[in-house]
Enzyme design. Structure first.
Site, PDB file in Angstrom:
ATOM      1  N   GLU A 172     -59.294  11.505  67.717  1.00  0.00           N
ATOM      2  CA  GLU A 172     -57.900  11.452  68.145  1.00  0.00           C
ATOM      3  C   GLU A 172     -57.012  10.650  67.196  1.00  0.00           C
ATOM      4  OE1 GLU A 172     -56.539  12.961  70.945  1.00  0.00           O
ATOM      5  OE2 GLU A 172     -58.470  13.944  71.080  1.00  0.00           O
ATOM      6  N   GLU A 215     -48.569   8.846  67.570  1.00  0.00           N
ATOM      7  CA  GLU A 215     -48.583  10.240  67.138  1.00  0.00           C
ATOM      8  C   GLU A 215     -47.651  10.419  65.941  1.00  0.00           C
ATOM      9  OE1 GLU A 215     -47.619  14.599  69.125  1.00  0.00           O
ATOM     10  OE2 GLU A 215     -47.420  12.764  70.292  1.00  0.00           O
ATOM     11  N   ASN A 271     -48.659  10.232  82.753  1.00  0.00           N
ATOM     12  CA  ASN A 271     -49.824   9.487  82.309  1.00  0.00           C
ATOM     13  C   ASN A 271     -49.502   8.013  82.104  1.00  0.00           C
ATOM     14  OD1 ASN A 271     -52.002  11.289  82.290  1.00  0.00           O
ATOM     15  ND2 ASN A 271     -51.395  12.169  80.334  1.00  0.00           N
TER      16      ASN A 271
END
Length: 376
Positions: free
Chosen positions: A233, A242, A277
């Site tokens: 990831e 990200e 989340n």
């Protein structure tokens, strides 16, 4: 459920994971801030085979009430205090071998605390709990599921005799995280200095069943599986945020997106994204991540806790959590399904295989077999 960064052996590009649902239910292993505080003082859950918790059936304080393994639920019937004399206490009563028995199969139940050998449990380095009077170990009868009363049995170093004590108590599990700092550094030689080993170890106290359940081999496999997915990831723990932060991960929820519509991009070891989340993870670890999502990218312990929260509680596109996949023997493939289901069933075989390669590499470092069912 989030956007992620590819491993260095692939091009660094954004890839989206299908949104499989909205709010992730906070159940099972997600601990509240109050529970974590308790665990730090030697009180909390005792977990065993298949991640089940040692439980006082029906939360009764009656003498001879059965002690069982049961789905972890955070209730007082599962909050055990490890006393200095070796007693294990719940709701003011003690874990007791029935009639001070010594034979294999003698049931374990609840009794008024009396300081006898029938109530003295000695944590062993392999995770066993040795009863001093009988010389036998606390045993999940027949590798039973939720609702099975526990017993004593000749110590055999089997997974149904492996128990993880609350953080802050002596003994239990393997005496620490199964991955040493030197092994961690070997796994992530180019990691960003933000991702500290100490931050990971600190975060572990919030999820006491992680990499402490099922015996040494299973514990090492789970740690390797978690870190392999982390490696994939984050490009080897290089990326905190990200790369492409232009996505709108603001789902329609009653609490909205107070940090901004575009504030919920992927962050941390498992690159969690979406407002729901951040809200759910924050509720689980006792942090306001909905209003302050950057805590995931500025506090190492919080960052690791969000990843452990997802690992322990979310099924993603599968039917079981990543933790359950590893402790039940379902295999590494089901962790991929829980984290990025679109790679499964031929969706992106190269990405799936990269995770498998990472896992096999990390199990090799730990000196444990990767087991079966590696792909999805």
């Amino acid at each position: 459920m989030r956007l992620k960064v590819d491993s260095p052996i692939h091009s660094l590009r954004r890839r989206a994971v299908a949104v499989l649902g909205a709010v992730v239910l906070l159940a099972g292993f997600g601990l509240s801030a109050a529970t974590v505080a308790q665990a730090a003082s030697g009180t909390g859950t005792i977990t065993g085979y298949q991640g089940l918790c040692l439980d006082d059936r029906s939360a009764s304080t009656a003498e001879y009430n059965p002690i069982q393994v049961y789905t972890c639920n955070g209730t007082g019937a599962q909050q055990w205090t490890v006393e200095s004399n070796g007693a294990l206490e719940v709701l003011g009563m003690c874990l007791d071998v029935d009639a001070a028995g010594t034979a294999n199969g003698t049931l374990v139940d609840l009794y008024t605390c009396n300081g006898t050998g029938a109530q003295t449990w000695e944590p062993q380095s392999n995770g066993e709990l040795l009863n001093s009077n009988s010389g036998k170990c606390l045993d999940d009868t027949g590798y039973g599921g939720s609702g099975t009363q526990v017993q004593i049995w000749a110590c055999a170093d089997t997974s149904n005799q492996q128990w993880s004590l609350p953080s802050g108590s002596s003994g239990g599990g393997t005496g620490g995280f199964v991955v040493s700092e030197s092994q961690f550094d070997q796994m992530f030689p180019n990691r960003n200095s933000f991702y500290t080993y100490s931050g990971l170890v600190t975060a572990l106290s919030a999820y006491s069943a992680f990499a402490t359940t099922g015996g040494t081999a299973v514990e090492e496999q789970e740690a390797a599986a978690f870190l392999a997915n982390v490696d994939h990831e984050t490009g080897g723990l290089v990326y905190i945020n990200e790369i492409d932060q232009s996505g709108d991960y603001c789902a329609s929820e009653s609490y909205g997106c107070p940090a901004g519509t575009y504030a919920y991009y992927g962050r941390g070891p498992l690159q969690i994204s979406w407002n729901f989340n951040y809200e759910a993870a924050g509720q689980a670890i006792g942090q306001d991540l909905l209003d302050n999502p950057n805590l995931v990218s500025t506090n190492a312990a919080i960052s690791w806790e969000t990843a452990l929260w997802y690992w322990m509680t979310s099924t993603g596109g599968g039917s079981i959590t990543s933790h359950e996949a590893m402790v039940t023997g379902a295999g590494f493939g089901d962790t991929i399904r829980a984290i990025n289901n679109i790679e499964c069933n031929g969706g992106d075989t190269a990405e799936m295989q990269d995770r498998v390669n990472d896992y096999e590499s990390f199990t090799s470092i730990l000196g444990v077999s990767p087991g079966g069912n590696l792909t999805c």
